[in-house]
Scaffold this motif. Structure first.
Motif: not given
Length: 447
Positions: A171-177, A374-387
């Motif tokens: 989870i890329q957290q820039d926008e969350i912050y 499961r979502v976390h593992a999938g996102l890590k496998r696919t390179g992450g996402v920035m919400p």
């Protein structure tokens, strides 16, 4: 900022950053040298250090605990337990603070004013009082120096999130912050909160199951919010008494409408759905409290929420992809979208099934966490996402409110209630209602 505030902020930052820095060093040791680390123990360390803070960072922890794996499970579990343990302001201090907000003759404005605080909030404390016309009111008085406290906590939060990002970048957290920074700063402005309270009074004025206090601007300021007193019992207190199913259902239905009438009709969400923010009346109706964390969404975002529901219902991947893009998810591969759809199905399932049911039908209390993992593992496998930042409060509300429905063990037709709200949805009609309500309530428009 005064010199004392600067030094206070530096001491505070040194105390908290030292704790987080120590954890970061142990994590780095684990990665570089294979030294085993105990994340649960680190989380306990962090809780002990942060537990002495007045409250803003506690709110952030509650925030992050509802974003799937924005923090490690051990950290989220410990930080979510944090309570604001700031000692209450004594009467002499309260008198000085009230004088600074309403003038030296402030006591003459009230027929009575309780010296003891009736409740503590993360940013201030509440005193019950009575006006000369007999109106009972609640006076929420902000703790001193909270602006510098929030800024120090935001710096600390940025450091903590950077530490975790080095551990795990799913989870890329820039926008969350950015979102949390803006919302926390807004919560310091009680004049803004008063306007947001008026907004909720307007949006829910035809919903008899929900009660909203009325702000009293002539007895308020940026750091003092006076509002009508609402009688009710804390929801947790009522739940402890094993309320009958009919009452539980009535409470859940009132809360569903309190959150989602504003969202689907006006594009507004209350972003702080924890149990301390509502009370229950003897007739099963609810009092909605604390209007500091509010977000206004453009109509197309609300439309995207409905389109994603339709995509989940119809198993339509193209519509789901368009919905995520309308929210602001960028560079979304099909693999990443498939992972996000696991989360979407988890959230939308109760709305798809046209029948009376519980919000979650499994009795496994860890089911939601397992889905998140499961979502976390999938996102890590696919390179992450920035919400996108708009996603943060929406997701927090959905998960937080779902947790309340779980505690209530409510049995309702969630699909019928949802479809009653969206009806013949129109972006232009929502935008028109939104603009009119914001103007009437006097809410500053900043998206």
């Amino acid at each position: 900022m005064s010199g004392s505030n600067i030094f206070g902020e530096m001491r505070r930052f040194a105390r908290t950053s030292g704790a987080v820095g120590g954890i970061a060093a142990r994590v780095a040791g684990s990665r570089m040298f294979g030294i085993k680390t105990d994340r649960a123990a680190h989380a306990e360390d962090l809780k002990v250090i942060l537990g002495g803070l007045k409250g803003p960072l506690m709110k952030v922890a509650q925030f992050l605990s509802t974003v799937p794996d924005a923090l490690p499970a051990e950290y989220a579990a410990e930080l979510a337990q944090l309570q604001s343990n700031a000692p209450p302001m004594g009467w002499n201090f309260v008198r000085r603070r009230m004088a600074s907000e309403l003038g030296p003759d402030w006591q003459s404005k009230f027929a009575s004013f309780d010296q003891e605080a009736s409740a503590a909030a993360s940013l201030g404390q509440v005193h019950r009082a009575r006006l000369h016309d007999g109106t009972d009111v609640a006076c929420k008085l902000q703790y001193p120096g909270m602006a510098s406290t929030v800024e120090a906590d935001l710096k600390q939060l940025k450091l903590a999130m950077a530490v975790y990002h080095r551990m795990d970048n799913a989870i890329q957290q820039d926008e969350i912050y950015k979102e949390m920074k803006e919302r926390l700063r807004e919560e310091l402005d009680y004049e803004r909160e008063a306007a947001q309270m008026r907004l909720y009074g307007l949006m829910l004025n035809d919903r008899p199951g929900v009660h909203v206090p009325v702000p009293m601007p002539e007895y308020s300021s940026k750091r003092l919010l006076t509002m009508t007193w609402l009688d009710g019992r804390p929801l947790m207190q009522r739940l402890a008494e094993e309320a009958p199913q009919e009452e539980r259902n009535k409470i859940a239905e009132a809360l569903f409408r309190a959150w989602y009438v504003p969202f689907y009709r006006y594009g507004v969400i209350h972003g702080d759905p924890h149990l301390g923010n509502y009370q229950v009346r003897p007739d099963g109706s609810v009092n909605l409290l604390d209007f500091g964390a509010i977000r206004v969404f453009p109509a197309h975002f609300v439309s995207g929420v409905i389109h994603l529901f339709e995509a989940v219902r119809d198993h339509d991947d193209d519509k789901a992809h368009a919905a995520y893009e309308s929210w602001g998810f960028a560079d979304l591969s099909r693999e990443k979208m498939d992972v996000l759809n696991i989360w979407a199905r988890f959230l939308y399932e109760p709305l798809v099934e046209d029948r009376v049911r519980r919000i979650q039908e499994t009795d496994d209390p860890m089911y939601g966490r397992e889905v998140a993992e499961r979502v976390h593992a999938g996102l890590k496998r696919t390179g992450g996402v920035m919400p996108p930042r708009e996603f943060v409060l929406m997701d927090r509300s959905a998960i937080g409110l779902g947790g309340v429905f779980l505690r209530l063990k409510a049995e309702l037709n969630w699909s019928r209630m949802f479809h009653d709200l969206i009806g013949e949805f129109s972006e232009s009609a929502l935008a028109e209602r939104q603009a009119k309500a914001l103007a009437e309530a006097g809410v500053p428009v900043a998206r």
